[in-house]
Design an enzyme around this catalytic site. Structure first.
Site, PDB file in Angstrom:
ATOM      1  N   TRP A 137       0.931  -1.101  -0.056  1.00  0.00           N
ATOM      2  CA  TRP A 137       0.101   0.093  -0.121  1.00  0.00           C
ATOM      3  C   TRP A 137       0.747   1.419   0.046  1.00  0.00           C
ATOM      4  O   TRP A 137       0.507   2.260  -0.618  1.00  0.00           O
ATOM      5  CB  TRP A 137      -1.040   0.147   1.256  1.00  0.00           C
ATOM      6  CG  TRP A 137      -1.819   1.055   1.286  1.00  0.00           C
ATOM      7  CD1 TRP A 137      -2.847   1.457   0.727  1.00  0.00           C
ATOM      8  CD2 TRP A 137      -1.596   2.587   2.003  1.00  0.00           C
ATOM      9  NE1 TRP A 137      -3.219   2.799   1.064  1.00  0.00           N
ATOM     10  CE2 TRP A 137      -2.255   3.141   2.242  1.00  0.00           C
ATOM     11  CE3 TRP A 137      -0.267   2.926   2.836  1.00  0.00           C
ATOM     12  CZ2 TRP A 137      -2.394   4.528   2.387  1.00  0.00           C
ATOM     13  CZ3 TRP A 137      -0.407   4.031   3.393  1.00  0.00           C
ATOM     14  CH2 TRP A 137      -1.352   4.945   3.396  1.00  0.00           C
ATOM     15  N   HIS A 138       2.081   1.111   0.782  1.00  0.00           N
ATOM     16  CA  HIS A 138       3.017   2.345   0.786  1.00  0.00           C
ATOM     17  C   HIS A 138       3.388   2.617  -0.602  1.00  0.00           C
ATOM     18  O   HIS A 138       3.624   4.019  -0.866  1.00  0.00           O
ATOM     19  CB  HIS A 138       4.037   2.232   1.844  1.00  0.00           C
ATOM     20  CG  HIS A 138       3.496   2.445   3.428  1.00  0.00           C
ATOM     21  ND1 HIS A 138       2.561   1.659   3.866  1.00  0.00           N
ATOM     22  CD2 HIS A 138       3.673   3.433   4.023  1.00  0.00           C
ATOM     23  CE1 HIS A 138       2.410   2.253   5.330  1.00  0.00           C
ATOM     24  NE2 HIS A 138       2.893   3.431   5.235  1.00  0.00           N
ATOM     25  N   GLY A 139       3.848   1.755  -1.314  1.00  0.00           N
ATOM     26  CA  GLY A 139       4.445   1.963  -2.475  1.00  0.00           C
ATOM     27  C   GLY A 139       4.698   0.958  -3.407  1.00  0.00           C
ATOM     28  O   GLY A 139       4.669  -0.387  -2.917  1.00  0.00           O
TER      29      GLY A 139
END
Lengths: 332, 474
Positions: B324-326
């Site tokens: 989700w973060h990257g």
């Protein structure tokens, strides 16, 4: 009671913070610091956005020699052409020229300040971060922010990042003292006025030559035939702009003294520049052929004094008119 | 528009004036919704249209879903919503990642090709508002609440500008009641709200950008060759930078929302005062960790299906958290490490020593530092440009391998950053049991004045080119 307590908090906190800021500003002024606009990719993008869609736009590309020599406001007043300074101090401009060639909306006149080193392929991408900023990050929000920030930087020394509190404290902790007292005053239109009285010109001149010698040791010039390969993509970019009704003029900016000697020794004119010029695919103006530019002093061998910017700009306008590059220049 | 810009200051002033000068509650909400679209559109008008489309889609789909009695049809609609939301997110966020992975995989078996440059620009905040929309539809599907009867209220839930681009991730059941009745401006704790904004901005522009980022940037720069202590310092600096950056954004968001009379839950609660990684994740980006708990970990079965399955669920949840973060393997590994640390910690606590029950101050303090070190080891992957770079730095940190030739910092610079870093950690440890920001109201005026004046001074004296908040990219 609680609200009143917060009101007291905020009134005193604002007084302390504003008082502290005013005190620091006063202290820095006493040390001869002066306000100047801080250059950044937003200011560059703002300058380009202003002229991008105008068919009679004039953009000035290059590095510091263009940025600290030609005043776009004066050019605009004299020629009637909306003018943008897109030169970037310390960065050769071919990435921006490539970007202008690819930008279908741009149909103006481009002046490219360049020298033999700048045409070397290894330096082509130096201004690419500015182009990417325009393509990916420039926005209405950034524009408004930049327009609000510039007037503050014109008025306040402390409105520039070197004077941020944390920066000052870090410098003091490291024993570096206060930030460098900049001798270039940048205006909102991105023209820089060099004030050599604010610096030790002898030391700067010596350092510049040492840096250039080091540069040529680290980056020996490519053979002429390799260097001349630049002509092909350049011609394509120039053609793309020309096809849309625009025009590109290359301008070899003045340098002098040891600087000129080092350039000539490493890139002999007859083997490099003249061969490129002889191909006549790129309109070129070389300062070495222009007596009108010869009398301008270059105290550090590379940049004119800010006092000379108006005169140099006028001489440049006359030169361009003389070469027939500005057919619409008479409109005022 | 970022909170630390002059353009936001002007925007907020105008939005507050318009909001509080209007008497009609309904019109006020419309003004707030319009302001939020202006806020977002000022960055990219096209993506504001995408936001409108996402909002409309989930609003009407939730109504349709709620009206359905047939369970199979309800499930189909839920799947449609998840597919569309995740599809949009995947296109903008993961297409490039999948393309690069395919190229790497092909190259590993000797097939080389030059893929198309997708040139996709990531809409700011898409991960945040997508998660909010999805949680809304899922909760309507679970019949936790009826769908919103007002498109304006729902639009405001998704779009309300303080949380739009970097959270906190709101839940509809927390937000909806606040849309029912207006608050009077006299009931707003404006002094505290403004103080939260000032403190948040000072953390961002002072500590994150000007104290910790310069240290981390030099250690993580391409070609940097730090020695072992410097590498540790750079990694610690990044841990503190990302905290001071993201917690600052959340604090500003909560303060700004409060100025309009809306209450957001805390998103950070002294995470470096945590004892153990599990505790840390109840204090760090709380709105995301609770979202993952409710919509990923628990639906996977949590620990209800046995220990081993629970451990696996935890790992899956944190791998997804990383993704989700990257869209990069570095983030996936970062998430995986955070999951792994928690699994090991859980086993250790069950079988060896439940250190969370330790009561001696020095033991707890040491455990907090240990937690910070573990967090920092994982965060190396979060910051490093590639897995290889992260491993190289970790080798320097853990094995003392060094190729250092020149010092990256002057001693005074290090002392300056280390002092402020230690102070930040100490403040976190001392406030580990404090919740929220109401305590500011209870402090004497002189102390509050000192805190606010310091924050304001840092903000006023931190001009320049504002780097975006780190979490804008997610």
């Amino acid at each position: 009671m609680r609200a009143r307590g917060w009101l007291t908090t905020w009134v005193f906190a604002l007084l302390i913070a504003l008082g502290g800021a005013a005190g620091l500003e006063t202290y820095l002024r006493r040390l001869d610091y002066v306000p100047t606009v801080q250059d950044d990719p937003d200011l560059w993008a703002l300058a380009y956005e202003r002229v991008r869609l105008k068919p009679d736009a004039l953009v000035l590309l290059g590095a510091s020699r263009i940025q600290f020599a030609l005043d776009p406001v004066m050019i605009e007043q004299a020629t009637g052409r909306p003018t943008a300074m897109l030169a970037v101090n310390g960065h050769y401009p071919l990435a921006t020229l490539r970007f202008l060639a690819e930008d279908e909306a741009f149909r103006g006149l481009v002046v490219v300040g360049i020298d033999s080193r700048g045409l070397n392929a290894k330096h082509w991408d130096m201004q690419q971060p500015w182009v990417e900023h325009w393509n990916n990050r420039w926005s209405l929000a950034r524009r408004i922010n930049r327009q609000l920030t510039t007037p503050l930087q014109e008025q306040w020394v402390i409105a520039r990042s070197p004077f941020a509190l944390a920066n000052l404290l870090r410098r003091l902790a490291a024993g570096w003292g206060l930030p460098f007292n900049d001798y270039v005053i940048l205006r909102p239109e991105r023209v820089g006025y060099v004030d050599y009285r604010r610096t030790d010109i002898t030391a700067i001149r010596r350092q510049r030559i040492l840096d250039l010698e080091q540069y040529y040791r680290d980056h020996p010039p490519p053979p002429p035939e390799a260097w001349l390969k630049v002509a092909e993509p350049l011609a394509q970019w120039v053609a793309a702009i020309k096809q849309r009704g625009g025009k590109v003029v290359f301008f070899r900016e003045p340098v002098s003294g040891e600087h000129l000697e080092l350039d000539e020794r490493n890139y002999p004119r007859a083997e490099y520049w003249d061969v490129l010029a002889a191909r006549q695919i790129l309109p070129m103006i070389d300062f070495r052929d222009q007596p009108a530019l010869a009398h301008f002093a270059l105290p550090d061998t590379s940049h004119i004094d800010g006092i000379d910017v108006p005169a140099f700009t006028q001489a440049f306008i006359a030169l361009m008119r003389g070469h027939g590059h500005w057919p619409g220049a008479a409109r005022q | 528009m970022t909170f630390d810009s002059l353009s936001f200051f002007c925007f907020l002033t105008l939005a507050l004036a318009a909001y509080w000068l209007i008497a009609s509650w309904r019109v006020r909400k419309v003004v707030l919704l319009g302001s939020s679209y202006v806020f977002y559109g000022a960055w990219n008008p096209f993506f504001a249209l995408l936001l409108v489309a996402t909002t409309w889609f989930d609003y009407f789909l939730a109504h349709w879903l709620d009206a359905q009695q047939n369970q199979a049809a309800r499930k189909r609609l839920l799947i449609a919503s998840v597919v569309v939301n995740m599809g949009v997110l995947a296109f903008f966020k993961y297409a490039q990642f999948l393309r690069d992975t395919a190229v790497d995989l092909a190259a590993s078996v000797g097939v080389r090709f030059e893929p198309l440059d997708l040139g996709i620009l990531l809409p700011i905040g898409i991960s945040f508002y997508t998660f909010e929309s999805m949680s809304y539809v899922i909760d309507v599907y679970r019949r936790r609440f009826k769908p919103s009867r007002s498109l304006v209220d729902y639009g405001l839930f998704v779009t309300f500008f303080p949380h739009l681009v970097a959270g906190p991730i709101l839940r509809y059941h927390d937000f909806a009641p606040q849309c029912q009745a207006p608050q009077s401006w006299t009931s707003i704790p404006a002094g505290r709200a403004l103080a939260m904004v000032a403190i948040g901005l000072a953390m961002k522009v002072g500590l994150a950008d000007l104290v910790f980022a310069p240290v981390a940037d030099r250690v993580f720069a391409a070609g940097a060759r730090p020695d072992s202590p410097t590498a540790w310092l750079g990694a610690f600096a990044f841990s503190l930078q990302v905290y001071c950056d993201f917690a600052a954004y959340s604090l500003c968001a909560i303060g700004v929302a409060l100025l309009f009379g809306f209450h957001f839950k805390a998103n950070f609660e002294s995470p470096f005062g945590a004892v153990g990684m599990a505790d840390l994740w109840t204090r760090w980006h709380i709105s995301l960790s609770t979202w993952l708990r409710d919509y990923v970990f628990n639906p996977l079965g949590g620990y209800r299906k046995g220990r081993a399955r629970g451990h696996l669920n935890l790992l899956i949840t944190f791998l997804l958290c990383g993704l989700w973060h990257g869209a990069a393997w570095t983030y996936v590994i970062w998430g995986g490490l955070n999951g792994l640390f928690q699994v090991i910690e859980r086993m250790f606590r069950e079988r060896v020593w439940d250190f969370t029950q330790a009561s001696q101050a020095w033991v707890r303090s040491a455990l907090m530092l240990g937690t910070f070190v573990l967090f920092t080891l994982a965060v190396v992957f979060f910051r490093a440009p590639s897995v290889a770079d992260a491993l190289r730095l970790l080798r320097v940190m853990l094995l003392g391998e060094t190729g250092a030739t020149v010092a990256l910092f002057a001693r005074g610079e290090l002392v300056f950053a280390a002092t402020l870093g230690a102070a930040t950690l100490a403040a976190q440890q001392l406030s580990a049991r404090t919740r929220g920001w109401d305590w500011l109201d209870r402090r004497p005026v002189w102390l509050r004045t000192a805190v606010v004046a310091t924050a304001l001074s840092v903000v006023l004296l931190s001009p320049g080119f504002n780097p975006a908040f780190i979490y804008f990219q997610f």
